[in-house]
Design a protein around this motif. Structure first.
Motif, PDB file in Angstrom:
ATOM      1  N   GLY A 162       3.630  -8.336   0.742  1.00  6.66           N
ATOM      2  CA  GLY A 162       2.579  -8.380   1.749  1.00  6.66           C
ATOM      3  C   GLY A 162       3.071  -8.801   3.112  1.00  6.66           C
ATOM      4  N   LYS A 163       4.245  -9.394   3.185  1.00  7.48           N
ATOM      5  CA  LYS A 163       4.821  -9.833   4.462  1.00  7.48           C
ATOM      6  C   LYS A 163       5.644  -8.746   5.150  1.00  7.48           C
ATOM      7  CE  LYS A 163       5.004 -14.638   2.962  1.00  7.48           C
ATOM      8  NZ  LYS A 163       3.868 -15.099   3.725  1.00  7.48           N
ATOM      9  N   ILE A 164       5.899  -7.650   4.425  1.00  8.03           N
ATOM     10  CA  ILE A 164       6.699  -6.558   4.973  1.00  8.03           C
ATOM     11  C   ILE A 164       5.764  -5.444   5.417  1.00  8.03           C
ATOM     12  CG2 ILE A 164       8.475  -4.837   4.456  1.00  8.03           C
ATOM     13  CD1 ILE A 164       9.499  -6.907   2.324  1.00  8.03           C
ATOM     14  N   MET A 165       5.806  -5.101   6.696  1.00  6.18           N
ATOM     15  CA  MET A 165       4.927  -4.086   7.252  1.00  6.18           C
ATOM     16  C   MET A 165       5.688  -2.789   7.461  1.00  6.18           C
ATOM     17  SD  MET A 165       2.297  -5.965   7.318  1.00  6.18           S
ATOM     18  CE  MET A 165       1.053  -5.093   8.210  1.00  6.18           C
ATOM     19  N   ILE A 166       5.059  -1.672   7.061  1.00  7.08           N
ATOM     20  CA  ILE A 166       5.690  -0.355   7.229  1.00  7.08           C
ATOM     21  C   ILE A 166       4.841   0.499   8.154  1.00  7.08           C
ATOM     22  CG2 ILE A 166       6.912  -0.393   5.043  1.00  7.08           C
ATOM     23  CD1 ILE A 166       4.649   1.335   3.876  1.00  7.08           C
ATOM     24  N   LEU A 214       0.799  -1.223   0.000  1.00  4.41           N
ATOM     25  CA  LEU A 214       0.000   0.000   0.000  1.00  4.41           C
ATOM     26  C   LEU A 214       0.833   1.275   0.000  1.00  4.41           C
ATOM     27  CD1 LEU A 214      -2.757  -1.116   2.541  1.00  4.41           C
ATOM     28  CD2 LEU A 214      -2.802  -1.228   0.048  1.00  4.41           C
ATOM     29  N   ALA A 215       2.151   1.155  -0.043  1.00  2.22           N
ATOM     30  CA  ALA A 215       3.029   2.331  -0.030  1.00  2.22           C
ATOM     31  C   ALA A 215       2.975   3.058  -1.369  1.00  2.22           C
ATOM     32  CB  ALA A 215       4.465   1.916   0.271  1.00  2.22           C
ATOM     33  N   GLU A 216       3.101   4.368  -1.307  1.00  2.00           N
ATOM     34  CA  GLU A 216       3.129   5.193  -2.508  1.00  2.00           C
ATOM     35  C   GLU A 216       4.537   5.182  -3.109  1.00  2.00           C
ATOM     36  OE1 GLU A 216       0.632   6.905  -4.015  1.00  2.00           O
ATOM     37  OE2 GLU A 216      -0.722   5.943  -2.586  1.00  2.00           O
ATOM     38  N   PRO A 217       4.673   5.075  -4.426  1.00  2.62           N
ATOM     39  CA  PRO A 217       5.997   5.149  -5.060  1.00  2.62           C
ATOM     40  C   PRO A 217       6.696   6.468  -4.734  1.00  2.62           C
ATOM     41  CG  PRO A 217       4.374   4.324  -6.606  1.00  2.62           C
ATOM     42  CD  PRO A 217       3.617   4.788  -5.399  1.00  2.62           C
ATOM     43  N   GLY A 218       7.986   6.391  -4.437  1.00  7.28           N
ATOM     44  CA  GLY A 218       8.789   7.568  -4.131  1.00  7.28           C
ATOM     45  C   GLY A 218       8.772   7.972  -2.668  1.00  7.28           C
ATOM     46  N   GLU A 219       7.886   7.418  -1.895  1.00  9.22           N
ATOM     47  CA  GLU A 219       7.759   7.742  -0.472  1.00  9.22           C
ATOM     48  C   GLU A 219       8.717   6.875   0.343  1.00  9.22           C
ATOM     49  OE1 GLU A 219       4.158   6.341   1.951  1.00  9.22           O
ATOM     50  OE2 GLU A 219       3.641   8.398   1.375  1.00  9.22           O
ATOM     51  N   VAL A 220       9.513   7.516   1.226  1.00 11.46           N
ATOM     52  CA  VAL A 220      10.434   6.767   2.080  1.00 11.46           C
ATOM     53  C   VAL A 220       9.670   6.296   3.310  1.00 11.46           C
ATOM     54  CG1 VAL A 220      12.557   6.831   3.422  1.00 11.46           C
ATOM     55  CG2 VAL A 220      12.411   8.099   1.275  1.00 11.46           C
ATOM     56  N   ASN A 221       9.740   4.992   3.586  1.00  9.30           N
ATOM     57  CA  ASN A 221       9.075   4.397   4.740  1.00  9.30           C
ATOM     58  C   ASN A 221      10.089   3.630   5.558  1.00  9.30           C
ATOM     59  OD1 ASN A 221       6.050   4.816   4.217  1.00  9.30           O
ATOM     60  ND2 ASN A 221       6.792   4.049   2.268  1.00  9.30           N
ATOM     61  N   PHE A 270      15.762  -6.668   4.316  1.00 11.48           N
ATOM     62  CA  PHE A 270      14.445  -6.287   4.813  1.00 11.48           C
ATOM     63  C   PHE A 270      14.367  -6.581   6.312  1.00 11.48           C
ATOM     64  CE2 PHE A 270      13.925  -7.273   0.328  1.00 11.48           C
ATOM     65  CZ  PHE A 270      13.318  -6.117  -0.127  1.00 11.48           C
ATOM     66  N   VAL A 271      14.917  -5.674   7.099  1.00 12.67           N
ATOM     67  CA  VAL A 271      14.955  -5.839   8.558  1.00 12.67           C
ATOM     68  C   VAL A 271      14.247  -4.654   9.210  1.00 12.67           C
ATOM     69  CG1 VAL A 271      17.072  -7.202   8.576  1.00 12.67           C
ATOM     70  CG2 VAL A 271      17.217  -4.725   8.686  1.00 12.67           C
ATOM     71  N   GLU A 272      13.758  -4.861  10.423  1.00  9.64           N
ATOM     72  CA  GLU A 272      13.075  -3.801  11.157  1.00  9.64           C
ATOM     73  C   GLU A 272      13.983  -2.591  11.305  1.00  9.64           C
ATOM     74  OE1 GLU A 272      11.294  -5.075  14.830  1.00  9.64           O
ATOM     75  OE2 GLU A 272      10.610  -6.939  13.921  1.00  9.64           O
ATOM     76  N   GLY A 273      13.415  -1.419  11.056  1.00  8.97           N
ATOM     77  CA  GLY A 273      14.158  -0.177  11.196  1.00  8.97           C
ATOM     78  C   GLY A 273      14.809   0.314   9.918  1.00  8.97           C
ATOM     79  N   ALA A 274      14.885  -0.524   8.894  1.00 10.04           N
ATOM     80  CA  ALA A 274      15.519  -0.124   7.621  1.00 10.04           C
ATOM     81  C   ALA A 274      14.572   0.776   6.830  1.00 10.04           C
ATOM     82  CB  ALA A 274      15.868  -1.356   6.795  1.00 10.04           C
ATOM     83  N   ASP A 275      15.147   1.756   6.132  1.00 12.48           N
ATOM     84  CA  ASP A 275      14.361   2.609   5.238  1.00 12.48           C
ATOM     85  C   ASP A 275      14.114   1.859   3.939  1.00 12.48           C
ATOM     86  OD1 ASP A 275      14.250   4.761   6.985  1.00 12.48           O
ATOM     87  OD2 ASP A 275      16.064   5.674   6.191  1.00 12.48           O
ATOM     88  N   ILE A 276      12.899   2.036   3.392  1.00  6.25           N
ATOM     89  CA  ILE A 276      12.528   1.361   2.156  1.00  6.25           C
ATOM     90  C   ILE A 276      11.707   2.324   1.299  1.00  6.25           C
ATOM     91  CG2 ILE A 276      10.458   0.313   3.176  1.00  6.25           C
ATOM     92  CD1 ILE A 276      11.096  -2.174   1.406  1.00  6.25           C
ATOM     93  N   THR A 277      11.983   2.330   0.006  1.00  5.84           N
ATOM     94  CA  THR A 277      11.281   3.199  -0.929  1.00  5.84           C
ATOM     95  C   THR A 277      10.788   2.363  -2.105  1.00  5.84           C
ATOM     96  OG1 THR A 277      12.806   4.994  -0.381  1.00  5.84           O
ATOM     97  CG2 THR A 277      11.480   5.268  -2.358  1.00  5.84           C
ATOM     98  N   VAL A 278       9.515   2.505  -2.421  1.00  4.35           N
ATOM     99  CA  VAL A 278       8.962   1.833  -3.599  1.00  4.35           C
ATOM    100  C   VAL A 278       9.357   2.653  -4.823  1.00  4.35           C
ATOM    101  CG1 VAL A 278       6.860   1.133  -4.798  1.00  4.35           C
ATOM    102  CG2 VAL A 278       7.035   0.849  -2.312  1.00  4.35           C
ATOM    103  N   VAL A 279      10.069   2.026  -5.753  1.00  9.67           N
ATOM    104  CA  VAL A 279      10.494   2.694  -6.986  1.00  9.67           C
ATOM    105  C   VAL A 279       9.378   2.614  -8.023  1.00  9.67           C
ATOM    106  CG1 VAL A 279      12.166   2.677  -8.865  1.00  9.67           C
ATOM    107  CG2 VAL A 279      12.906   2.199  -6.529  1.00  9.67           C
ATOM    108  N   SER A 280       8.821   1.421  -8.197  1.00  3.17           N
ATOM    109  CA  SER A 280       7.713   1.261  -9.142  1.00  3.17           C
ATOM    110  C   SER A 280       6.879   0.043  -8.768  1.00  3.17           C
ATOM    111  CB  SER A 280       8.224   1.146 -10.574  1.00  3.17           C
ATOM    112  OG  SER A 280       8.964  -0.031 -10.740  1.00  3.17           O
ATOM    113  N   GLU A 281       5.672   0.003  -9.336  1.00  3.31           N
ATOM    114  CA  GLU A 281       4.735  -1.087  -9.066  1.00  3.31           C
ATOM    115  C   GLU A 281       4.116  -1.508 -10.388  1.00  3.31           C
ATOM    116  OE1 GLU A 281       0.766  -2.645  -8.773  1.00  3.31           O
ATOM    117  OE2 GLU A 281       1.106  -0.546  -9.239  1.00  3.31           O
TER     118      GLU A 281
END
Length: 70
Positions: free
Chosen positions: A66-70, A6-13, A33-44
């Motif tokens: 779907g297994k990664i929660m932000i 559900l993350a928006e592309p370009g948004e840092v989470n 993909f560990v807790e506390g790491a920053d993640i950004t969706v580039v494209s979907e």
């Protein structure tokens, strides 16, 4: 918390939790993909994602995303 899907592309989470059983969770954590790491969706595309995590670009299926929660 919401799934990465559900993350928006370009948004840092920030990753809040990685769900899954045993090997699936270890696999995701080994790719950064560990807790506390920053993640950004580039494209979907059709629910599948390309993300930036820990200075790496990774493709994720919608099932894995779907297994990664932000």
């Amino acid at each position: 918390m919401i799934p990465l899907l559900l993350a928006e592309p370009g948004e840092v989470n920030k990753i809040m939790a990685v769900r899954g059983k045993g090997e699936t969770k270890r696999f995701l954590e080994s790719m950064g993909f560990v807790e506390g790491a920053d993640i950004t969706v580039v494209s979907e595309f059709d629910g599948n994602l390309i993300v930036n995590v820990k200075d790496a670009r990774v493709a994720l299926s919608k099932v894995m995303a779907g297994k990664i929660m932000i």
